[in-house]
Design a protein around this motif. Structure first.
Motif, PDB file in Angstrom:
ATOM      1  N   GLU A 106       0.835  -1.216   0.000  1.00 54.60           N
ATOM      2  CA  GLU A 106       0.000   0.000   0.000  1.00 54.60           C
ATOM      3  C   GLU A 106       0.858   1.249   0.000  1.00 54.60           C
ATOM      4  OE1 GLU A 106      -2.603  -0.575   3.395  1.00 54.60           O
ATOM      5  OE2 GLU A 106      -4.219  -1.239   2.074  1.00 54.60           O
ATOM      6  N   ARG A 107       1.939   1.232   0.779  1.00 58.17           N
ATOM      7  CA  ARG A 107       2.855   2.376   0.786  1.00 58.17           C
ATOM      8  C   ARG A 107       3.464   2.593  -0.583  1.00 58.17           C
ATOM      9  NH1 ARG A 107       6.905   1.440   5.573  1.00 58.17           N
ATOM     10  NH2 ARG A 107       5.368   0.951   7.133  1.00 58.17           N
ATOM     11  N   GLU A 108       3.881   1.496  -1.218  1.00 61.28           N
ATOM     12  CA  GLU A 108       4.509   1.600  -2.535  1.00 61.28           C
ATOM     13  C   GLU A 108       3.532   2.137  -3.579  1.00 61.28           C
ATOM     14  OE1 GLU A 108       6.150  -1.487  -5.826  1.00 61.28           O
ATOM     15  OE2 GLU A 108       6.954  -1.742  -3.795  1.00 61.28           O
ATOM     16  N   ILE A 109       2.296   1.668  -3.539  1.00 65.54           N
ATOM     17  CA  ILE A 109       1.289   2.102  -4.504  1.00 65.54           C
ATOM     18  C   ILE A 109       0.917   3.560  -4.288  1.00 65.54           C
ATOM     19  CG2 ILE A 109      -1.142   1.793  -5.169  1.00 65.54           C
ATOM     20  CD1 ILE A 109      -0.708  -1.222  -4.676  1.00 65.54           C
ATOM     21  N   SER A 110       0.802   3.972  -3.028  1.00 71.03           N
ATOM     22  CA  SER A 110       0.410   5.363  -2.754  1.00 71.03           C
ATOM     23  C   SER A 110       1.586   6.319  -2.894  1.00 71.03           C
ATOM     24  CB  SER A 110      -0.206   5.468  -1.357  1.00 71.03           C
ATOM     25  OG  SER A 110       0.782   5.226  -0.374  1.00 71.03           O
ATOM     26  N   THR A 112       3.997   6.877  -0.670  1.00 70.03           N
ATOM     27  CA  THR A 112       4.466   7.436   0.599  1.00 70.03           C
ATOM     28  C   THR A 112       5.421   6.482   1.265  1.00 70.03           C
ATOM     29  OG1 THR A 112       2.635   6.487   1.838  1.00 70.03           O
ATOM     30  CG2 THR A 112       2.320   8.710   0.963  1.00 70.03           C
TER      31      THR A 112
END
Length: 113
Positions: A106-110, A112
């Protein structure tokens, strides 16, 4: 219809049976058990597969965490091995490893960190 039971062919042997011949004290007269090492060696020689764990040092991935929903999926064996290897290296349970992986994705996709 008769109440007579059919002859099963071993009635005479039952009549000659003496229950006292099976005295529990006779167990003490039997040969002692073989040592476990001898038993294990004989089992291995015949191809017996034990269900006991191979090493007591295998990681225990079960924990009480409040996770109560099951999630099944199919994956390649090497993917599952890598997943378990990461969990073992970090000392995490499999559910915790999945949560960490999802969080990182999720961090990689967003974008951040």
């Amino acid at each position: 219809m008769t109440n007579e039971r059919p002859d099963l062919g071993f009635g005479e042997e039952l009549d000659a049976f003496d229950p006292k011949a099976w005295d529990p004290a006779d167990k003490k007269k039997r040969e002692p058990r073989a040592p476990k090492a001898v038993t294990r060696q004989a089992a291995e020689a015949t191809g017996f597969q034990s269900r006991e764990p191979k090493s007591p040092s295998s990681p225990d991935r079960r924990r009480r965490t409040g996770r109560n929903v099951q999630f099944n999926l199919k994956a390649k064996p090497e993917t599952i091995e890598a997943f378990c290897r990461i969990a073992d290296r970090k000392g995490w349970g499999l559910g915790e490893t999945l949560e960490e992986a999802v969080m990182l994705l999720e961090r990689e996709i967003s974008g951040t960190s």
